[in-house]
Scaffold this active site. Structure first.
Site, PDB file in Angstrom:
ATOM      1  N   LYS A  85       0.860  -1.195   0.000  1.00 57.30           N
ATOM      2  CA  LYS A  85       0.000   0.000   0.000  1.00 57.30           C
ATOM      3  C   LYS A  85       0.894   1.242   0.000  1.00 57.30           C
ATOM      4  CE  LYS A  85      -2.602   3.092   2.828  1.00 57.30           C
ATOM      5  NZ  LYS A  85      -1.958   4.127   2.054  1.00 57.30           N
ATOM      6  N   CYS A 137      12.249  11.922   7.894  1.00 62.16           N
ATOM      7  CA  CYS A 137      12.090  11.629   9.332  1.00 62.16           C
ATOM      8  C   CYS A 137      13.394  11.939  10.056  1.00 62.16           C
ATOM      9  CB  CYS A 137      11.651  10.202   9.600  1.00 62.16           C
ATOM     10  SG  CYS A 137      11.641   9.147   8.201  1.00 62.16           S
TER      11      CYS A 137
END
Ligand SMILES: Cc1cc2nc3c(=O)[nH]c(=O)nc-3n(C[C@H](O)[C@H](O)[C@H](O)COP(=O)(O)OP(=O)(O)OC[C@H]3O[C@@H](n4cnc5c(N)ncnc54)[C@H](O)[C@@H]3O)c2cc1C
Length: 1021
Positions: A697, A812
């Site tokens: 996904k 991140c």
């Protein structure tokens, strides 16, 4: 000016070095011996004179490489230390190192130094300043004029070098420009009063410019981006034109120094481009340095000569070997790029000689300057000129101030012109220059060391370099990694793992390829991408457009939105495909990943273009994203081969004990948009190669990249159903997948909120569920970089800016908390804030862009909200102004922003922002700095810039993050080299690209077989 030799010489061949030519060799030896004899007759006192502390220090440094490293590092940090206590502390940390051999008396002195720091610090600083004084001709224009006159009296000409190399802001570049203009004015005025020119200032047709200035382009503007030469040249010319104009007015000569390889093409392009401007075609006289240690130096020189002929522009070429050999070698190896320098010293020497001959072939247009302290290189130039009948005054030698004084004298005595390169400027900030000179003096392979220490005889020093090539020890060929560079586990791999090389966008060909790919991609936009479940393409679904964040009107493609029923179908397809895939040998699964890696590599530019358009990745970021995806495929393939072989747990007679790994089952991979290819690939291929069936996904913002990855993995041979492409909305369908009883593992990277929810959902065991669900969960960070008061700010500032603002702060690992120690706070902040505007904000389709738009309108709104919050709680210290043409297309741009006076309880200090926003905090000392850094909910990346070995050691113990970076930026983890992932609210402690990663998708099984039958065991036991 050349007079023809008796018989015309053949042109310099285009391939290979010049072979030994006996008559020429005899002349070289004769000239060399003459020079040596003159040098021996008048030894100049200098660095290697038998007396003096320097000679002892250098002797020591050459005998003990550990001492040399520590001494030079100490010299480098000294200027940033502003108290005696700090000087003594650093001295103790560097020279008290166990690896360093010190005289016992010195050891005792060092140990006692903390009792009376001032007594030690003062003399030590004075000694280093004294050492610098050996190589630096003075601080200001007055010293310079004195030195010029001293040189003139000795017969020497001079070229001036203003110390100061890296500028990080426009203000610093302006100051440097002004210093150049001032020097041109002051020295010109002083020289106007002087009498006859020095011997070396007289060429064959009369006086030469006595004012000669050497310029380094990196000091002219902070906006030098080698991957974006067009804009860099525009910026560079703005400060170069005033220098050239003033030089023309005062009759000065300007030389372009050559710096590291990344600036080479840019410097050459700038040189040619500015001289093609009408006003500079006739004047001032100019020259450029070329580095014979570069493999492409000959091609550059030939091209330069052809250009000068076309333009009918006489120029000078300063031929050097090159001052950055170690740096270029290490950097290329780190990046897996071809090493641009020759690997053996004799190759550089041989190339130097070949280029000497080539220069003389064009003596009618090109004036040669041979900048070398090597007697053989100089003698060869003299002999080459002699055989061509070139007037010795038609070329010159150049040598550095403070070095090779006896060679300068000998060259003068043999009727040659000599120019001294005089560095001028504040002594302590000029330490980079000093360290380069110290390295040169003590370099293992350098001529100076060999001669001054008597390590080689004169006979050996005069040998033809090509002869040395045939007899000398062979070093690894360029581009070949030295031992230990390969992966530590390469022995068990076939083929061994090597990181993919990023594209070198300083190469024009690479830039052209990406430009072409961007154009081609533009023509293919807007396609519809169906779901792929069980190998079937399911097209009849609602489609969602994916847009370019820089121009949202541009639709990249449409992806089919999966429903819950599709999710169920995908799980069923994966379950059905799982048994056969599990039974497929690890070797076959690995081979599929390697094919995928090859396909990704073969489509590099096309995929880069897609990453730029769909994810708004700047060029180098897109390219690195792709390399990481390739690395994940190759690294996990290699890892699976290793894990695929059962491992003997303990050798014991009569029992065969092994451990083997089996896949868990069905994995759902849920990826973020910020590394739309790399992370998606990593989260997918790791479970896949481990034998799991996967439902992939991608993030909704970058689902087209996901579709292309699906296409590539299918083409590589992943069977139907083993991988399913299921773009969907996380809230509707993603949650359903996570909770599904037939899902065995979830590999997730994304936000803290979603990650924690997945962790919680997966923890609930449903009736009929086969396995406890494994969650690999990587979330965000609130990453801190600490700047110690002794940090090298020339390095720390660009690294901090890139870590915070690169890809608009949407990694991140991005820097969001900058913790600066009080001792250097003002100094750092002033330079840092001045440097911020030099970070290029723009369309990521442009090669120089560092900050593009953020991913979508929601993200933009959220970040702008944090900026408003920051204005309430801290001080807005700097914010970029976005040009209207950038925002006109509706792109999701956010101005990079810096807040100061931030406090630990501020929202902007606690919460992850995921945008180009920095909060700066001041820390009293390292204790407080580590406490602030560790005082976050997250523990992903962090860094420290410091030149204190003690502080660096403390960081390793006390700075608690998953990825700690010392004296470098805190983003850009590389597979295997920097296994990536954190703990606390940053994740579950897994390491993507690390050696334990695949085990997350496997169950270990131990098997023990009793092999003792009727009292005997198989022979191998
Ligand atoms: C006046 C002047 C101006 C200069 N300007 C520049 C400049 O603009 N840019 C610049 O880069 N340098 C410049 N230099 C430095 C120069 O490039 C050399 O580093 C230095 O002069 C040493 O070369 P050499 O011929 O004197 O000594 P040598 O001892 O004969 O040569 C040493 C050089 O050999 C090369 N070398 C060493 N080990 C190896 C190896 N294993 N394989 C291949 N090559 C190796 C390196 O280039 C090293 O510097 C300048 C030097 C002078 C004297």
């Amino acid at each position: 000016m050349a007079t023809s030799p008796a018989t015309p010489l053949p042109p310099v061949p285009t391939t290979g070095f010049l072979p030994p030519d006996p008559p020429l060799e005899a002349a070289v030896r004769a000239e060399g011996e003459k020079l040596f004899a003159l040098m021996d007759a008048h030894p100049a006192p200098g660095l290697f004179s038998k007396k003096g502390a320097y000679a002892r220090l250098m002797d020591w440094a050459m005998k003990d490489p550990a001492f040399k490293t520590q001494l030079f590092r100490f010299v480098d940090v000294l200027p940033s230390l502003d108290s005696s206590t700090e000087i003594v502390r650093h001295l103790q940390e560097y020279l008290g190192d166990k690896a360093v051999e010190l005289h016992p008396a010195l050891k005792t002195g060092l140990a006692a130094a903390s009792l009376a720091p001032a007594l030690v610090a003062g003399p030590v600083k004075a000694q280093v300043v004294d050492m610098a004084r050996q190589f630096v001709a003075g601080e200001g224009p007055d010293d310079l004029v004195k030195q010029l006159r001293r040189n003139a009296r000795a017969g020497l000409a001079t070229t001036i070098d203003l110390l100061g190399e890296t500028v990080v802001s426009a203000a610093e570049a302006d100051a440097f420009l002004q210093r150049n203009l001032d020097v041109l004015d002051t020295v010109a005025a002083a020289l106007a009063k002087d009498g006859a020119p020095a011997f070396s200032d007289l060429g064959p047709s009369g006086p030469l410019p006595r004012l000669n200035l050497s310029v380094k382009i990196s000091a002219l503007t902070p906006d030098v981006h080698p991957a974006d030469p067009e804009n860099s040249i525009v910026a560079l010319k703005q400060r170069l034109r005033p220098i050239l104009r003033r030089a023309r007015e005062v009759g000065a000569f300007i030389n372009f120094d050559m710096e590291s390889y990344k600036f080479k093409d840019l410097t050459l392009a700038l040189f040619k481009s500015i001289l093609e401007e009408e006003e500079f075609r006739p004047a001032p006289p100019v020259g450029i340095a070329l580095q014979a240690y570069l493999r492409d130096c000959e091609a550059d020189l030939r091209e330069l000569i052809a250009w000068a002929r076309r333009l009918r522009r006489p120029i000078s070429v300063r031929l050097v070997k090159g001052a950055y050999w170690d740096y270029e070698t290490v950097l290329a190896q780190q990046r897996a790029w071809p090493v641009p320098v020759w690997s053996r010293k004799a190759e550089s020497d041989a190339n130097y000689e070949k280029l000497t001959a080539l220069l003389f072939d064009h003596a009618d247009l090109i004036t040669s300057a041979f900048a070398s302290h090597n007697v053989r290189s100089c003698a060869h130039a003299i002999a080459q000129a002699g055989r061509r009948g070139i007037d010795p005054r038609a070329y010159e030698f150049q040598a550095l101030y403070g070095m090779a004084d006896e060679l300068k004298a000998a060259l003068l005595q043999t009727g040659h012109r000599v120019r001294e390169y005089c560095a001028v400027g504040a002594l302590l900030p000029g330490m980079a220059y000093l360290v380069r000179r110290l390295l040169e003096n003590t370099s293992n392979e350098g001529f100076l060391r060999a001669r001054n220490t008597g390590e080689a005889t004169k006979e050996e020093l005069l040998r033809h370099p090509v002869e040395l090539l045939h007899t000398g020890d062979r070093k690894p060929e360029s581009g070949q990694a030295p031992a230990g560079y390969d992966s530590p586990v390469s022995g068990v791999r076939s083929p061994p793992f090597r990181n993919a090389a990023n594209t070198d966008f300083t190469r024009a060909a690479a830039r052209d390829q990406l430009r072409a790919a961007l154009q081609a991609a533009g023509a293919r936009l807007g396609r519809r991408w169906p779901l792929v479940i069980g190998g079937r393409r399911i097209a009849d679904r609602e489609y969602v457009p994916s847009v370019n964040p820089a121009r949202p009107a541009q639709i990249i493609g449409h992806w089919a939105k999966a429903t819950r029923a599709d999710a169920d179908a995908a799980v069923a397809a994966a379950r059905a495909a799982f048994p056969a895939w599990r039974a497929t040998p690890a070797e076959a699964r690995s081979a599929i990943l390697e094919r995928a890696a090859d396909l990704l590599e073969s489509r590099r530019m096309e995929l880069n273009a897609l990453l730029i358009l769909e994810a708004a990745k700047p060029w180098v970021e897109a390219d690195a994203d792709l390399s990481e995806a390739i690395d994940f495929c190759r690294f996990y393939a290699a890892e699976m081969r290793r894990l695929g072989r059962p491992e003997i747990t303990q050798r014991v007679p009569g029992e065969h004990c092994t451990q083997a790994w089996i896949p868990r089952g069905v994995t759902v991979s849920i990826a973020p948009w910020n590394f739309p290819l790399a992370i998606l690939t990593g989260l997918t291929v790791a479970p896949l190669v481990a034998g799991n069936a996967v439902i992939m996904k991608p993030a909704r913002q970058t689902s087209i990249i996901g579709a292309v990855l699906m296409e590539i993995l299918t083409e590589a041979g992943v069977p139907p159903g083993v991988l399913n492409y299921l773009p969907c909305l996380g809230s509707e369908v993603g949650g359903h997948l996570v909770a599904h009883r037939q899902v065995d593992a979830i590999a997730f990277t994304g936000s803290r909120a979603v990650g924690c929810k997945i962790w919680e959902t997966a923890g609930q065991t449903l009736p009929g569920q086969a396995n406890l669900k494994k969650v690999v969960c990587e979330m965000g960070g609130k990453n801190a970089l600490i700047i110690d008061s002794d940090a090298d700010l020339d390095e720390a500032i660009p690294a901090a800016l890139y870590s915070a603002f690169g890809y608009s702060g949407q990694k991140c690992s991005a820097l969001s908390r900058l913790i600066v120690l009080a001792g250097g706070y003002e100094r750092f902040l002033e330079r840092f804030l001045a440097a911020c505007p030099s970070v290029p904000v723009g369309d990521p389709a442009q090669p120089g862009t560092v900050v593009g738009p953020v991913i979508d309108a929601d993200a933009r709104q959220k970040i702008l909200g944090y900026i408003e919050q920051g204005k309430k709680e801290a001080t807005l210290a700097w914010q970029a102004t976005l040009p209207p043409e950038l925002t006109a297309g509706g792109g999701y741009y956010v101005p990079p922003t810096v807040f100061t006076d931030a406090k630990p309880d501020h929202v902007i200090v606690r919460e992850e922002i995921f945008g180009p926003v920095i909060a700066v905090m001041k820390a009293r000392d390292l204790d407080e700095a580590f406490a602030l850094a560790n005082g976050a909910d997250y523990a992903l990346t962090g860094g420290l810039f410091s030149r204190s070995p003690g502080a660096l050691e403390r960081a390793q113990r006390e700075f608690l993050v998953g990825n700690l970076y010392l004296n470098r930026g805190i983003t850009g983890a590389i597979v295997e080299r920097h296994p990536f992932g954190g703990f606390k609210m940053s994740g579950g402690g897994t390491k993507a690209g690390g050696r334990e990663y695949l085990q997350n998708f496997l169950f270990p099984r131990a098997i023990a077989e009793n092999t003792l039958r009727r009292g005997f065991t198989p022979p191998e036991e």
